[in-house]
Design an enzyme around this catalytic site. Structure first.
Site, PDB file in Angstrom:
ATOM      1  N   LEU A  56      -2.539  -8.926  -3.960  1.00 44.64           N
ATOM      2  CA  LEU A  56      -2.814  -7.555  -3.238  1.00 44.64           C
ATOM      3  C   LEU A  56      -1.633  -6.953  -2.313  1.00 44.64           C
ATOM      4  CD1 LEU A  56      -4.656  -5.228  -3.722  1.00 44.64           C
ATOM      5  CD2 LEU A  56      -6.067  -5.930  -1.883  1.00 44.64           C
ATOM      6  N   ASP A  57      -1.244  -6.058  -2.744  1.00 50.21           N
ATOM      7  CA  ASP A  57      -0.318  -5.279  -1.492  1.00 50.21           C
ATOM      8  C   ASP A  57       0.783  -6.007  -1.177  1.00 50.21           C
ATOM      9  OD1 ASP A  57      -2.392  -3.228  -1.645  1.00 50.21           O
ATOM     10  OD2 ASP A  57      -3.145  -3.934   0.135  1.00 50.21           O
TER      11      ASP A  57
END
Lengths: 278, 278, 278, 278
Positions: free
Chosen positions: A222-223
């Site tokens: 994520l990210d």
């Protein structure tokens, strides 16, 4: 027009520009523009050429591969409209910006559909004669929800990119694997600052003087996918986090549209969790 | 290290990259970095290559010229320190920035001297063991004053660049001709806005919301030479013109130093009153 | 000129501007400029006024306090030069920028001394007639080293600010306590991204497209003090981490000098680990 | 909510903040936010206050006027949606951006109509249920054409602002007089650079390294009205003027929407052909 984009990545060695440009020359192809980059740290060579002339794609790929190190990548792309699917949740600024660009003919893309976990944006999207698919996540486990989305997506063939225009749900590695290096997300912070939920609230609490947004490819962390584009705006103490959010929307939509444009023009190479952008 | 910079400009035609890179390859030279640009409007080709290897300069220039159109320009530069002279008047921020960079070893240059029409900066310059030459303009006509400056400058051989670090006098065409494409000026506005005297006062009167600075080569038309670099800062109504000037100084010094760095690294091509910067 | 700066912070309640401005009016003081801000989240009121007139400081403070909630802070500052000490290690760009500004008379400050753990910058500092104190950390534990620095600093009275101009050692809470809200640091990243060692290397590894710098007050948590100013620069894939570092130096020095200017002009309020800047 | 905006401009004199805030206090009005500015050069005082409480508008205006110099301006605005008309020609990016913001509920405005000299944008505007009026200029003299537009506009009452979203025709003084300080234009350059036709072509020819856009009120001198907001983007030699135009569109739409937002929130004072923006 018979313009082609040639994308090459290879282990670097002496003479690559010479060898590739000789192939172009022998095929009577004119180089309209040419960019190379060598990452000395990883000894990687990247090249993007725009060529004018008559091309037998497979033959040309073979000739180029013959002069390159064995594990080189060679791709030849005709500049035709790519197919994209947009995923969104409830906010319309990033989606709206893409729809307007599409309407103006600025985007080299067909928008096959907008997929959302809410129906909040349906009336907007319908105005633009783009199919809207609602796949509610209510009462569904994450994997079930994603399976239903993947089913919906499977109706659309030859999807080049999936654009997350403020799609507010985390995608699982299973989903990401299906569209590897094809999912472009806009994260509402200057990554890697403020990973995770409500970055504007985090930014407010930290008292930063600049906020930003980051467009990146989605990978399994994520990210943490390869960054394509970033932009920032100065703020001061008078900005509450909702003011930051409001200002941030302008940054988000511009950065996402810029990243999408780079992708549609085949200007991005992804490697080592980074991007080379010509 | 045996690194050379090769700078080529030529009328564009098919196969130039191929032909030049073949010469490099045949001479067993490794391309460390390479940039090309074709200006389609004027059909001009520009190329800057950094090469690694043993070079016979004259032989290489000849071989390259042999594969290029007849009026092509070819230059090979060894990366050694260039010689610069700085001209200033009374303000020390731009001059000071260059002196500090020089002190830190960041600048690929020898500062031969600072020449000024006042002695106001002498004590600062002397701290850095740089010769300071005052050529007062008092009671002198412009041409007389310039003749005296040119005399002073003639003491310094092999001057690569003259940097006008807020030198507040207009140079005549006669002066500029002597150092064609070698004089770098910082203009305290975002050119072409606010040409001429006291641009901050002009900007204040016009009520602009952004101020800027422009580094450019000096040609015979005041403030109209080829632009190298520009930078801006946001302001608001609370800035009087002296506040703009104060803020502007930071922009001026950074832009001038950036332009100087580009020049020292042989990254700038000048043509059609513009610059191509690699 | 008899200009005074009045700095007020208080719990917010109805009528504060009215009450304070009435005191100014009754004392026949002219408001040259005035800024207020109410942080609604914490119900805090901040005000900075620049006044013109004859002032009995203690009397005026009392009169203002009388109309404010009980725990209000009131400070009246004559605009006179503040005393600063600069700490540095080996890099001279940020220190050099301050020295040049000081030399130009732009800085409302006396530089009492430069303190460093190396003698690398001594010759530069001596050029500017500023005392240079080397306190080597070699063979010393952190606390011992700091004790020796504090001893050196104790020779200088009325220190208003300590400026860490790329001082590359971590300060302990004991040290920070002595100069609470008086130590200004420049961190070579866009905080809170890339906390800790070699942020440019971290930024390079992450593949960011923008780098930045952050000036902040130092508190007991490394890199987590109240942010004063931030600035950024766009980069691309061709920047290695040393290129980022080189470019970053320009950002660092400008941001640090801007933060110092704000402090010297009494424009900064610190609370809730944030700053209000007028 | 009973929030009011009070806008005051007056010749400056001692005690204005005191006097006005005393009126607020006596009326039991809470100041939610407050900004003042004194232009020392013209001795003008400006103040914008947001108040919370029960207000008798006329009574409050009178009370405020009573404590101000005789020629002071006082305006009290209830924060309700303003009425705007958008004028455009053929380009849809700036218009589209406003329509999307309107759709998202972000804009404190009713769009009464879009007026254009072409029907090119009609299908887009119709999607958003906004009336579209085509007033072709073909075979009409400028004054005739404007008279017909003014006729169309007269159907709409209480027009607060006319937004020129890339309306590509020059307005005559007669037209401008009807909507004095109510017409907001976006000019596709960093004014005052490149006044007049095709500024991107002008910018290209000049070889600038930054392009920009300027939102301003329209007055009787083309491109010389009071500037509200400006923004810029860096470019390099590889940008042809059409590339500049493409990139410029993003700047134009963001700057125009920002200026419109400032106007809708009553944050702009116009005087001396400049703006004060709170």
């Amino acid at each position: 027009m018979s313009q082609y984009r040639v994308l090459i990545d290879a282990n670097d060695e002496i003479g690559l520009v010479h060898k590739v440009s000789t192939v172009f020359f022998n095929n009577n192809l004119n180089i309209l523009s040419n960019h190379e980059f060598v990452d000395k740290e990883s000894n990687k060579f990247f090249m993007r050429s725009v060529l004018d002339g008559d091309i037998d794609k497979n033959k040309l790929i073979n000739e180029i591969k013959n002069v390159l190190p064995s594990n080189a990548g060679v791709k030849i792309v005709e500049p035709k409209k790519k197919n994209i699917i947009i995923m969104a949740t409830k906010e319309l600024h990033a989606l709206g910006d893409i729809l307007i660009r599409h309407e103006s003919g600025e985007l080299e893309a067909n928008i096959l559909a907008v997929v959302s976990n809410y129906d909040a944006l349906e009336s907007l999207v319908n105005k633009f004669d783009v199919p809207y698919v609602t796949v509610s996540h209510e009462n569904l486990e994450r994997h079930e929800h994603e399976r239903k989305i993947l089913e919906s997506l499977s109706a659309f063939k030859d999807v080049d990119y999936i654009v997350l225009a403020k799609y507010m749900r985390i995608l699982t590695p299973e989903f990401v694997d299906v569209y590897k290096d094809k999912i472009i997300n806009i994260h509402h912070s200057f990554l890697p600052a403020f990973i995770g939920a409500n970055p504007y609230k985090q930014a407010y609490d930290r008292g930063v003087k600049i906020i930003g947004a980051t467009a990146h490819f989605v990978n399994n962390n994520l990210d943490e996918g390869p960054i394509i584009a970033q932009e920032v705006k100065h703020i001061d103490h008078s900005y509450g986090w909702r003011d930051m959010q409001r200002l941030g929307r302008d940054v988000e939509k511009i950065v996402l549209s810029r990243a999408l444009k780079l992708a549609l023009e085949d200007r991005i190479f992804v490697y080592a969790n980074k991007t080379v952008i010509f």
